[in-house]
Motif scaffolding. Structure first.
Motif, PDB file in Angstrom:
ATOM      1  N   ASP A  69       0.837  -1.205   0.000  1.00  0.00           N
ATOM      2  CA  ASP A  69       0.000   0.000   0.000  1.00  0.00           C
ATOM      3  C   ASP A  69       0.870   1.252   0.000  1.00  0.00           C
ATOM      4  O   ASP A  69       0.561   2.236  -0.672  1.00  0.00           O
ATOM      5  CB  ASP A  69      -0.935   0.005   1.212  1.00  0.00           C
ATOM      6  CG  ASP A  69      -2.074  -0.995   1.068  1.00  0.00           C
ATOM      7  OD1 ASP A  69      -2.210  -1.619  -0.005  1.00  0.00           O
ATOM      8  OD2 ASP A  69      -2.838  -1.149   2.039  1.00  0.00           O
ATOM      9  N   GLU A  70       1.975   1.215   0.740  1.00  0.00           N
ATOM     10  CA  GLU A  70       2.880   2.369   0.789  1.00  0.00           C
ATOM     11  C   GLU A  70       3.485   2.642  -0.591  1.00  0.00           C
ATOM     12  O   GLU A  70       3.560   3.797  -1.024  1.00  0.00           O
ATOM     13  CB  GLU A  70       3.992   2.121   1.807  1.00  0.00           C
ATOM     14  CG  GLU A  70       4.955   3.287   1.931  1.00  0.00           C
ATOM     15  CD  GLU A  70       6.050   3.039   2.951  1.00  0.00           C
ATOM     16  OE1 GLU A  70       7.117   3.652   2.801  1.00  0.00           O
ATOM     17  OE2 GLU A  70       5.829   2.245   3.892  1.00  0.00           O
ATOM     18  N   ARG A  73       0.879   4.290  -2.741  1.00  0.00           N
ATOM     19  CA  ARG A  73       0.700   5.710  -2.383  1.00  0.00           C
ATOM     20  C   ARG A  73       1.830   6.568  -2.939  1.00  0.00           C
ATOM     21  O   ARG A  73       1.602   7.688  -3.389  1.00  0.00           O
ATOM     22  CB  ARG A  73       0.610   5.853  -0.867  1.00  0.00           C
ATOM     23  CG  ARG A  73      -0.717   5.405  -0.301  1.00  0.00           C
ATOM     24  CD  ARG A  73      -0.856   5.720   1.197  1.00  0.00           C
ATOM     25  NE  ARG A  73      -1.975   5.014   1.753  1.00  0.00           N
ATOM     26  CZ  ARG A  73      -1.901   3.821   2.366  1.00  0.00           C
ATOM     27  NH1 ARG A  73      -0.733   3.230   2.532  1.00  0.00           N
ATOM     28  NH2 ARG A  73      -2.988   3.233   2.814  1.00  0.00           N
ATOM     29  N   ASP A  78      -4.313   5.506  -4.701  1.00  0.00           N
ATOM     30  CA  ASP A  78      -4.975   5.258  -3.423  1.00  0.00           C
ATOM     31  C   ASP A  78      -5.373   3.790  -3.366  1.00  0.00           C
ATOM     32  O   ASP A  78      -6.262   3.358  -4.101  1.00  0.00           O
ATOM     33  CB  ASP A  78      -6.209   6.148  -3.291  1.00  0.00           C
ATOM     34  CG  ASP A  78      -6.963   5.936  -1.991  1.00  0.00           C
ATOM     35  OD1 ASP A  78      -6.530   5.104  -1.155  1.00  0.00           O
ATOM     36  OD2 ASP A  78      -7.998   6.601  -1.798  1.00  0.00           O
TER      37      ASP A  78
END
Length: 94
Positions: A69-70, A73, A78
């Protein structure tokens, strides 16, 4: 149960065999293409282009890991609203 021979066979599948290698139009980048899959990569040297092609073909065959997820981002994506869809429904591939 897999054996060492099975692992070598799986690794060999990800290594391009029928390759074209050419100098880009501007002469500053080498382009390597795996003719069997159509996967293409490039690099500033012939060696770098071939190494990048090996990695790209391995990814084509499913090697690698999904981004965190990082990492998403950092790319401006998103993860909560990230949806995969059909290429036919994509504005990018019109």
């Amino acid at each position: 149960m897999s054996t060492d021979a099975d692992k070598r066979r799986e690794e060999d599948m990800a290594v391009p065999v029928d390759i074209s290698l050419s100098l880009g139009e501007d002469g500053d980048v080498w382009i390597a293409r795996d003719e069997d899959t159509g996967v293409t990569s490039q690099g500033p040297t012939r060696q770098a282009a071939l190494e990048n092609l090996d990695e790209a073909v391995a990814g084509y065959h499913g090697a690698g890991e999904s981004p965190t997820d990082e990492e998403l981002r950092e790319l401006g994506i998103d993860p909560e609203n990230n949806e995969s869809g059909s290429i036919d429904k994509s504005d990018i591939f019109e």
